[in-house]
Enzyme design. Structure first.
Site, short mmCIF file in Angstrom:
data_model
loop_
_atom_site.label_atom_id
_atom_site.label_comp_id
_atom_site.label_asym_id
_atom_site.label_seq_id
_atom_site.Cartn_x
_atom_site.Cartn_y
_atom_site.Cartn_z
N SER A 125 65.05 56.92 28.16
CA SER A 125 65.27 58.00 27.19
C SER A 125 65.97 59.19 27.85
CB SER A 125 63.93 58.39 26.55
OG SER A 125 64.13 59.21 25.42
N ASP A 181 65.06 51.68 17.19
CA ASP A 181 64.69 52.95 17.83
C ASP A 181 64.85 54.11 16.85
OD1 ASP A 181 64.47 55.25 19.43
OD2 ASP A 181 65.37 54.26 21.16
N HIS A 213 61.42 52.85 20.18
CA HIS A 213 61.71 53.70 21.34
C HIS A 213 60.65 53.42 22.41
CE1 HIS A 213 63.85 56.94 23.25
NE2 HIS A 213 62.73 57.59 23.50
#
Length: 235
Positions: A125, A181, A213
Site C-alpha cells: 500500500s 481492492d 486491500h
C-alpha cells in the site's frame, strides 16, 4: 513530517550477511505488521544470508483520519474518487521526505558493505508506493523492487524526474494487486504499471481475483520466489 523516527525492526542474517530486503508497511501499521511474513520467508526458504529491515513510519496527522496522528509515510487527503483528483491531492512534501529516508536507509546498507544489487526494496500500500518511487529514483542499482496493492506516486511529474541512463531503469519491478481492492483501486495500480512500462521499465503486473486491500498466501509465495531469484545465496 516529524524527523523523530523509531529504529526499524531488524531480522539479522542467520549466516554471513550478503543481501538485504527492506520491506515497508502501509498506513496505520508498523514494521511489526509484516514480521510474521518475514519469519515465514526465512523459515521456509532458508534465506540465511538475507537481513530483513522493517521500518516504522512516523506518527503524522492524516487528513482522512480527521487529522489525527497515526503511522504514515505521507498524508492521505482523500480516499476514492477519480485518479486525477487523487494525484492533485498528493502530499508532495511528505512523499519527498520519505523518499529521502529510504534512499538513506539503502545507503546505510551499502556503506556497511552490501552490494546494492543485493538489496531489494518493497512494500504494501503506502509502503509499496514509497518503494516504487524511492527504488526507481535511487542512484544505486538495486536487485529488485516490489509494490503490493500500491501505485506510482508523483506520476504526473515522474517522467521528468528520471532519465534513460538511471541506475534502476532495468531493475526488475513486480506489482501485485487485488482485483476487489476498495482502498487502492486495481485500476490505479494498473495505470501505474502501464505508465512505467511505457517509460521502458521492467515491470511485471499480476492481479488476484477476489482479493481486496490485503495480501493472500499465493501472493506472499510469489514475493518469496522473487526474493530467492534476485538474492540467491553467495556462499
Amino acid at each position: 513530517m516529524s524527523s523523530g523516527r523509531i529504529a526499524p525492526l531488524v531480522f539479522p542474517a542467520a549466516s554471513q550477511h550478503t543481501a538485504t530486503v527492506i520491506f515497508v508497511h502501509g498506513l496505520g501499521d508498523t514494521g511489526h505488521g509484516w514480521a510474521s511474513a518475514v519469519e515465514n520467508w526465512r523459515r521456509r526458504q532458508k534465506m540465511d544470508e538475507v537481513k530483513f529491515i522493517l521500518p516504522h513510519a512516523p506518527q503524522i496527522p492524516i487528513s482522512v483520519n480527521m487529522g489525527m496522528r497515526m503511522p504514515g509515510w505521507f498524508d492521505i487527503k482523500q480516499l476514492g474518487g477519480d485518479v486525477d483528483s487523487l494525484i492533485r491531492n498528493e502530499d508532495t512534501e511528505g512523499i519527498k521526505l520519505s523518499q529521502k529516508y529510504f534512499h538513506n536507509l539503502i545507503q546505510q546498507e551499502i556503506d556497511s558493505g552490501i552490494v546494492p544489487e543485493r538489496i531489494v526494496l518493497g512494500g504494501f500500500s503506502q509502503g509499496g508506493a514509497m518503494s516504487l518511487l524511492a527504488g526507481l529514483t535511487c542512484t544505486s542499482k538495486l536487485g529488485g523492487i516490489l509494490g503490493l496493492s500500491s501505485w506510482l506516486l508523483l506520476s504526473k511529474t515522474f517522467a521528468d524526474m528520471v532519465k534513460p541512463t538511471d541506475a534502476n531503469r532495468q531493475t526488475p519491478v513486480m506489482m501485485f494487486h487485488g482485483e476487489e481492492d476498495p482502498i487502492v483501486p486495481c485500476e490505479r495500480g494498473k495505470l501505474s504499471a502501464e505508465l512505467l512500462k511505457g517509460l521502458g521499465y521492467d515491470v511485471a503486473w499480476k492481479t488476484y481475483p477476489g482479493m481486496g486491500h490485503s495480501a493472500v498466501p499465493e501472493e506472499l509465495d510469489e514475493v518469496e520466489a522473487f526474493l530467492r531469484k534476485q538474492l540467491p545465496p553467495k556462499n
